[in-house]
Write a protein that holds these residues in place. Structure first.
Motif, PDB file in Angstrom:
ATOM      1  N   SER A 262      47.661  35.818  45.498  1.00 37.00           N
ATOM      2  CA  SER A 262      47.608  35.136  44.198  1.00 37.00           C
ATOM      3  C   SER A 262      46.583  34.003  44.226  1.00 37.00           C
ATOM      4  O   SER A 262      45.900  33.757  43.220  1.00 37.00           O
ATOM      5  N   ARG A 263      46.448  33.351  45.377  1.00 42.32           N
ATOM      6  CA  ARG A 263      45.431  32.297  45.500  1.00 42.32           C
ATOM      7  C   ARG A 263      44.025  32.882  45.443  1.00 42.32           C
ATOM      8  O   ARG A 263      43.101  32.266  44.903  1.00 42.32           O
ATOM      9  N   MET A 264      43.862  34.068  45.993  1.00 42.70           N
ATOM     10  CA  MET A 264      42.561  34.743  45.892  1.00 42.70           C
ATOM     11  C   MET A 264      42.222  35.036  44.430  1.00 42.70           C
ATOM     12  O   MET A 264      41.078  34.880  43.998  1.00 42.70           O
ATOM     13  N   LEU A 265      43.227  35.479  43.689  1.00 42.26           N
ATOM     14  CA  LEU A 265      43.003  35.748  42.266  1.00 42.26           C
ATOM     15  C   LEU A 265      42.555  34.479  41.535  1.00 42.26           C
ATOM     16  O   LEU A 265      41.596  34.498  40.752  1.00 42.26           O
ATOM     17  N   GLU A 266      43.253  33.382  41.803  1.00 38.65           N
ATOM     18  CA  GLU A 266      42.915  32.120  41.143  1.00 38.65           C
ATOM     19  C   GLU A 266      41.528  31.632  41.555  1.00 38.65           C
ATOM     20  O   GLU A 266      40.768  31.096  40.740  1.00 38.65           O
ATOM     21  N   ALA A 267      41.186  31.829  42.832  1.00 39.08           N
ATOM     22  CA  ALA A 267      39.922  31.314  43.350  1.00 39.08           C
ATOM     23  C   ALA A 267      38.719  32.132  42.894  1.00 39.08           C
ATOM     24  O   ALA A 267      37.637  31.581  42.640  1.00 39.08           O
ATOM     25  N   GLN A 268      38.864  33.445  42.788  1.00 41.96           N
ATOM     26  CA  GLN A 268      37.726  34.324  42.545  1.00 41.96           C
ATOM     27  C   GLN A 268      37.510  34.675  41.073  1.00 41.96           C
ATOM     28  O   GLN A 268      36.397  35.062  40.700  1.00 41.96           O
ATOM     29  N   LEU A 269      38.530  34.558  40.259  1.00 38.09           N
ATOM     30  CA  LEU A 269      38.397  34.924  38.857  1.00 38.09           C
ATOM     31  C   LEU A 269      38.335  33.680  37.978  1.00 38.09           C
ATOM     32  O   LEU A 269      38.652  32.569  38.417  1.00 38.09           O
ATOM     33  N   ARG A 270      37.915  33.853  36.754  1.00 43.60           N
ATOM     34  CA  ARG A 270      37.756  32.722  35.845  1.00 43.60           C
ATOM     35  C   ARG A 270      39.105  32.075  35.525  1.00 43.60           C
ATOM     36  O   ARG A 270      40.142  32.733  35.546  1.00 43.60           O
ATOM     37  N   SER A 271      39.065  30.797  35.217  1.00 44.40           N
ATOM     38  CA  SER A 271      40.306  30.113  34.846  1.00 44.40           C
ATOM     39  C   SER A 271      40.877  30.674  33.548  1.00 44.40           C
ATOM     40  O   SER A 271      42.090  30.616  33.310  1.00 44.40           O
ATOM     41  N   SER A 272      40.023  31.215  32.680  1.00 45.13           N
ATOM     42  CA  SER A 272      40.493  31.791  31.421  1.00 45.13           C
ATOM     43  C   SER A 272      41.101  33.175  31.597  1.00 45.13           C
ATOM     44  O   SER A 272      41.768  33.682  30.681  1.00 45.13           O
ATOM     45  N   ASP A 273      40.871  33.806  32.759  1.00 43.15           N
ATOM     46  CA  ASP A 273      41.479  35.109  33.013  1.00 43.15           C
ATOM     47  C   ASP A 273      42.970  34.921  33.291  1.00 43.15           C
ATOM     48  O   ASP A 273      43.370  33.991  33.986  1.00 43.15           O
ATOM     49  N   ILE A 274      43.783  35.797  32.765  1.00 47.06           N
ATOM     50  CA  ILE A 274      45.242  35.665  32.893  1.00 47.06           C
ATOM     51  C   ILE A 274      45.723  36.533  34.047  1.00 47.06           C
ATOM     52  O   ILE A 274      45.566  37.753  34.021  1.00 47.06           O
ATOM     53  N   LYS A 275      46.279  35.877  35.083  1.00 49.11           N
ATOM     54  CA  LYS A 275      46.747  36.588  36.274  1.00 49.11           C
ATOM     55  C   LYS A 275      48.259  36.685  36.238  1.00 49.11           C
ATOM     56  O   LYS A 275      48.951  35.684  36.037  1.00 49.11           O
ATOM     57  N   VAL A 276      48.751  37.875  36.466  1.00 49.29           N
ATOM     58  CA  VAL A 276      50.185  38.141  36.312  1.00 49.29           C
ATOM     59  C   VAL A 276      50.699  38.885  37.537  1.00 49.29           C
ATOM     60  O   VAL A 276      50.062  39.839  38.004  1.00 49.29           O
ATOM     61  N   ARG A 277      51.840  38.432  38.056  1.00 52.33           N
ATOM     62  CA  ARG A 277      52.536  39.264  39.035  1.00 52.33           C
ATOM     63  C   ARG A 277      53.381  40.251  38.242  1.00 52.33           C
ATOM     64  O   ARG A 277      54.379  39.882  37.635  1.00 52.33           O
ATOM     65  N   MET A 284      48.624  42.174  37.528  1.00 56.56           N
ATOM     66  CA  MET A 284      47.802  42.488  36.363  1.00 56.56           C
ATOM     67  C   MET A 284      46.885  41.312  36.108  1.00 56.56           C
ATOM     68  O   MET A 284      47.286  40.153  36.227  1.00 56.56           O
ATOM     69  N   VAL A 285      45.649  41.624  35.753  1.00 52.21           N
ATOM     70  CA  VAL A 285      44.708  40.590  35.343  1.00 52.21           C
ATOM     71  C   VAL A 285      44.142  40.989  33.989  1.00 52.21           C
ATOM     72  O   VAL A 285      43.729  42.131  33.790  1.00 52.21           O
ATOM     73  N   ILE A 286      44.148  40.052  33.055  1.00 50.64           N
ATOM     74  CA  ILE A 286      43.548  40.267  31.740  1.00 50.64           C
ATOM     75  C   ILE A 286      42.265  39.450  31.673  1.00 50.64           C
ATOM     76  O   ILE A 286      42.291  38.229  31.880  1.00 50.64           O
TER      77      ILE A 286
END
Length: 370
Positions: A262-277, A284-286
């Motif tokens: 989950s930290r990788m998702l937050e670090a590598q994708l935009r802050s506006s992208d919505i990351k979901v477990r 899921m990432v939107i």
């Protein structure tokens, strides 16, 4: 749960709102507003009809114009929903009427009695700060007529003036206290409601949004604000062979792997992208305002990044993970569920291709052309 500052909390939490709480507050103010207008119109019409021969001509004209103004303001609010501005105008007109009554004395010098309602209505309709200014203005100008120089106003007896001033100040004080603590309670209820709602939408292990957030909040919100999101791409991401991590290293290590991912998702994708477990080891990432072509490049770059990382649990336990990704584009909110199913199919195709792959409609089309 301690509320985070807007700068420190994940950006998706800023999408969580409590419009229902504020909607109820607006309804309360609107109901007070219309009740005030209804009573004012009925009262003014009755007073003008009954006391036409007694009132000064100027006062009668002001009362009739006020009736028309109240009716126009009510219609304007129904068309625009702009309560605060309309309420300020109506309360200002009523304030002028009250001052005109005080100046002329009304019927048998009973004008002062009609001012007592003003603090309660002002605070209920305008809120604490604006209401305080409105009531303070009326009190100050009324005292000017009562205790100031003679400018043609009706003269009241000293006992009447003192009793009115004391009574009005008491009504003012208690109306202010009531509105202050009502507003304080409302803000506290709103704060608690927001925290509870955010907590309900948060995955407790990873801190990402959970599946409920998508169905209960994001989709209705995105539908109302489609220009901010559409088209967007859905990425379904699954950690490859995650069961082996739990079997070989234990569930604590497995939980740590999910947290690190989950930290990788937050670090590598935009802050506006919505990351979901989304469930278990599936995420899921939107990607808002992102077409499938660009999303495929983002997903493939992220896949390569994950494969290059090492997850360390302690000095004796570490491992690397890979992920498989299915990507599909959403052009209309109504097709979201079908798009998720399509992304899920692509995800399993990525698994069948040997894992550590990204499959999307664009890639599928390219493979077919080859």
């Amino acid at each position: 749960m301690t509320p985070e500052s807007p700068e420190s909390q994940p950006s998706w939490l800023n999408l969580v709102n409590i419009d229902s709480v504020y909607s109820a507050e607006k309804q309360r103010r609107a109901f007070t507003f219309f009740t005030m207008i209804f009573i004012a119109v009925v009262l003014i019409t009755t007073l003008v009809t009954v006391n036409y021969s007694v009132y000064a001509k100027l006062l009668t004209i002001m009362l009739v114009l006020s009736d028309l103004t109240f009716f126009i303001c009510a219609v304007y609010f129904l068309r625009t929903g702009r309560l605060t501005g309309v309420a300020i105008l109506v309360l200002s007109v009523i304030c002028v009427l009250c001052l005109a009554l005080v100046y002329t004395g009304g019927k048998e010098n009973t004008a002062l009695y009609w001012l007592m309602f003003y603090p309660v209505v002002s605070f209920s309709t305008l809120g604490l700060r604006v209401g305080f200014l409105a009531v303070s203005s009326l009190l100050a100008l009324t005292c000017l007529f009562l205790y100031g120089p003679d400018i043609g106003q009706v003269m009241y007896g000293n006992a009447e003036k003192v009793r009115f001033t004391a009574s009005f100040i008491l009504v003012f004080l208690f109306a202010f206290i009531g509105e202050y603590f009502r507003n304080k309670s409302h803000l506290e209820i709103a704060r608690i409601t927001l925290l509870q709602k955010q907590d309900a939408y948060t995955d407790q292990l990873t801190g990402l949004a959970n599946r409920r957030f998508i169905s209960s909040h994001f989709l209705p919100f995105a539908k109302l604000n489609s220009e901010q999101y559409l088209p967007f791409t859905v990425l379904l991401i699954d950690l490859d062979l995650f069961k082996n991590i739990n079997d070989n290293f234990g569930h604590d290590f497995g939980d740590q792997a999910l947290i690190e991912f989950s930290r990788m998702l937050e670090a590598q994708l935009r802050s506006s992208d919505i990351k979901v477990r989304y469930g278990g080891e599936e995420f899921m990432v939107i990607l808002p305002k992102t077409v499938i072509t660009d999303a495929y490049a983002v997903a493939d770059k992220f896949r390569e990044y994950v494969a290059a990382q090492v997850i360390v649990f302690n000095e004796h336990q570490s491992t690397s993970v890979t992920c498989s990704i299915g990507a599909a584009q959403v052009s209309h909110i109504e097709t979201f569920n079908q798009t998720v199913k399509l992304a899920d199919e692509y995800l399993y195709q990525a698994k069948r291709l040997g894992r550590n792959n990204v499959v999307s409609s664009e890639q599928q089309q390219a493979n077919n052309e080859q």
